[in-house]
Design a protein around this motif. Structure first.
Motif, PDB file in Angstrom:
ATOM      1  N   ARG A 124     123.193  30.094 100.190  1.00  0.00           N
ATOM      2  CA  ARG A 124     124.134  29.299  99.399  1.00  0.00           C
ATOM      3  C   ARG A 124     124.459  29.936  98.050  1.00  0.00           C
ATOM      4  O   ARG A 124     125.611  29.911  97.615  1.00  0.00           O
TER       5      ARG A 124
ATOM      6  N   TRP B  61     126.980  32.986 100.374  1.00  0.00           N
ATOM      7  CA  TRP B  61     128.165  32.152 100.558  1.00  0.00           C
ATOM      8  C   TRP B  61     129.247  32.419  99.507  1.00  0.00           C
ATOM      9  O   TRP B  61     130.437  32.474  99.864  1.00  0.00           O
TER      10      TRP B  61
ATOM     11  N   ALA C 116     120.402  26.710 106.726  1.00  0.00           N
ATOM     12  CA  ALA C 116     121.816  26.583 106.361  1.00  0.00           C
ATOM     13  C   ALA C 116     122.708  27.376 107.315  1.00  0.00           C
ATOM     14  O   ALA C 116     123.780  26.905 107.711  1.00  0.00           O
TER      15      ALA C 116
END
Length: 637
Positions: A323, A327, A459
């Motif tokens: 994240r 990302w 994730a």
């Protein structure tokens, strides 16, 4: 006396096994030129397997066009073995028609009609895809050469045991037959799981109260005959399983769609249909496939999520966080492709030049006020600004006053999605699609899974896969048009986002609603329209369950701040070796597919995309050949 011939056994004979067989043939000349016995254990037809078998409703389609499906490892694939190009589904279909592709059993008339009408932009039926996959399997077998014997067992493997004398493995089959192999490859595709406690409770509730409950399963394997005409049915999940469910409950029961002069569809019922109340976490179906073409300058490869960027992160950090570190690079690549198409394809919709925007965009992190200000100044229409969080949860924050508000909002969302993705005037959606696809294919190649922290592995296998599927792996556009037609006919109602379902003992019925609206409905039938979650411990496949119970394999467990978490997937190494509960590779046991802890790429892919499954197949095939090359040349007893 001749030496014993090494043997490889595949548990599962679907398209993934076919792909590995093709790679074995390509790599054999350089790695192992001796004789080899191969056993393929598959209860359905080899090549297509269970998921892609011919025995499905003829109305069920791929969610990819014919031009976007191939089983061949073309020149774009970055692998150690030699690439071997061949016809994708579209070219294969044309070759079957003109006779240049042979070794095809006689096709039924409706499949011949499909071949004649098929174009590269068509969405083929799964029945037609089964024939392509079975043809590819036969071709892969024939390319292995005369000193390789392939035996197909139309049977089910129930257990694999290791023989102590020479390290080979003993496979037991449901029929009572046995197979001896030096290498065993578990290639099972999507497998079912035994009911989890909650689904079991719901099924017991339905049985007790004379209702119907379908737990998560492959849609076409469920018997929906207990769902009666006119009956209300609650459905959770609006992804691809939901699309298939609508086909089976409506067209599959004799209904049909007719096109109106304005291009919309009307649904003509047969009278056998139920009424569906559908909802999900997002409350909307997957995005439509895109039919536009790029107008501007295409982006060839990711610009920010690159091997160099990932290596720099790996050099700086022992563990990577998806994240916070990966990302933002992926999001920036998505934005770069999207805005490049806007600037170079639709200059009247933006202010300034692409060169200036690109310079400032390069310098600004994705999550920064500088990037937000740049976009606000350069793209006057807020509707054209890319908001990935809004894209992921389009109805987040909406509070619906009543039933009609929910219906209007979801129907308007679907219509707007169709307008954006089927209009030749909004090809920025295609640029976004392509950018996400590139990253999805590169993620497993660039990022060592063992260097991700536990939260990131959750994730990637959870949120990231779900987001990519929602945006890039949706149904053909006409399926969304059909949803709207069913909605107008009063046969499909929407519950909205944040859906919840409970079994009401007082009513003896299922009750469902949304956390964002006051709409509440009750029904005696409830369908969970999704595939079951991975679970090795509760696998419905006997060979996979035995692998776990015998202690050869284990579920992947991640240590997070909240404690140990099991993904339910079989723990494998980066080389697809089955790992024991203490992380030791099990010699001669390999596993590949969506139920393993690997990256889980599909079995086939778009041509010329350096597709992840083909890279994996090549690496696995080379590992298998190296393993059998080291098998001692034993004399028979």
């Amino acid at each position: 006396m001749p030496s014993r011939v090494p043997a490889v056994a595949f548990v599962g004979g679907g398209p993934r096994t076919a792909g590995v067989l093709e790679r074995l043939a390509a790599n054999r000349p350089s790695l192992f030129d001796g004789p080899l016995d191969i056993h393929v254990i598959e209860p359905h037809q080899p090549g297509s397997g269970r998921i892609w078998r011919y025995d499905q409703d003829p109305g069920l389609l791929l969610n990819s066009t014919a031009a976007d499906v191939t089983m061949f490892t073309d020149a774009s694939v970055a692998c150690d073995g030699p690439t071997v190009d061949g016809p994708g589904l579209s070219t294969w279909a044309a070759g079957v028609l003109d006779g240049t592709i042979r070794d095809i059993p006689a096709l039924e008339p409706h499949l011949l009609d499909q071949l004649r009408s098929l174009t590269p932009a068509s969405f083929p039926s799964r029945q037609l895809q089964s024939k392509y996959l079975e043809w590819f399997f036969r071709r892969a077998v024939s390319s292995l050469g005369p000193d390789v014997t392939v035996t197909v067992h139309q049977d089910t493997a129930t257990a694999v045991e290791r023989l102590s004398d020479d390290g080979s493995h003993h496979l037991r089959l449901a029929s009572g037959a046995e197979v001896i192999a030096d290498v065993v490859v578990y290639a099972l595709g999507h497998t079912d799981s035994l009911l989890d406690p909650e689904s079991a409770r719901l099924s017991d509730f339905a049985a007790t109260h004379g209702g119907f409950h379908a737990p998560p399963s492959y849609t076409t394997d469920v018997d929906y005959s207990a769902v009666e005409a006119g009956q209300d049915v609650i459905v959770s999940g609006m992804g691809l399983a939901f699309v298939d469910l609508l086909v089976l409950l409506f067209q599959g029961r004799g209904g049909r769609f007719e096109e109106r002069p304005d291009g919309d569809l009307d649904y003509v019922p047969s009278g056998a249909e139920p009424r569906v109340w559908a909802g999900s976490r997002r409350g909307v179906p997957y995005h439509s496939k895109i039919s536009s073409e790029l107008r501007g300058e295409p982006v060839a490869r990711p610009r920010y999520f690159t091997a160099e960027a990932v290596q720099a992160l790996l050099a700086e950090h022992q563990e990577l966080d998806f994240r916070t570190q990966l990302w933002p690079l992926i999001a920036k690549d998505a934005g770069y492709a999207y805005y490049r198409e806007l600037f170079t394809g639709y200059p009247s919709r933006v202010l300034g030049t692409w060169e200036s925007f690109e310079t400032h965009f390069d310098a600004a992190p994705w999550y920064s006020s500088a990037r937000e200000e740049l976009v606000a100044v350069s793209v006057p229409d807020p509707a054209l600004r890319l908001d990935l969080e809004k894209l992921d949860h389009p109805l987040s924050g909406c509070a619906f006053a009543d039933h009609d508000a929910v219906q209007r909002s979801v129907a308007a969302y679907i219509q707007n999605d169709l307008n954006l993705r089927t209009s030749s005037d909004h090809s920025e959606t295609l640029a976004l699609f392509t950018a996400l696809l590139f990253v999805y294919m590169d993620l497993g190649r660039l990022v060592p899974q063992e260097r991700l922290n536990a939260r990131s592995q959750q994730a990637i296998h959870g949120w990231w896969h779900g987001f990519f599927s929602f945006v890039d792996s949706g149904p053909p556009s006409h399926r969304l048009r059909e949803m709207l037609a069913l909605h107008r006919a009063g046969l499909l109602k929407f519950l909205g986002p944040g859906m919840w379902v409970r079994a009401d003992e007082t009513l003896g019925r299922f009750v469902a609603g949304s956390f964002q609206s006051p709409v509440v409905v009750d029904a005696s039938a409830y369908i969970e329209a999704r595939l079951p979650s991975a679970s090795v411990e509760r696998s419905a496949n006997p060979a996979l369950l035995h692998l776990h119970d015998a202690g050869w394999g284990t579920e992947q467990r991640l240590l997070t701040s909240a404690g140990a978490h099991s993904t339910g997937k079989l723990l494998v190494s980066g080389n697809h070796e089955v790992l024991s509960p203490v992380g030791i590779p099990q010699k001669g046991l390999f596993a590949v597919g969506p139920w393993t802890s690997g990256w889980g790429a599909g079995a086939f892919a778009r041509p010329n995309t350096n597709a992840a499954p083909f890279r994996e197949n090549d690496a696995l095939a080379r590992r298998i050949l190296s393993t059998v090359a080291a098998v001692p040349a034993l004399q028979p007893n």
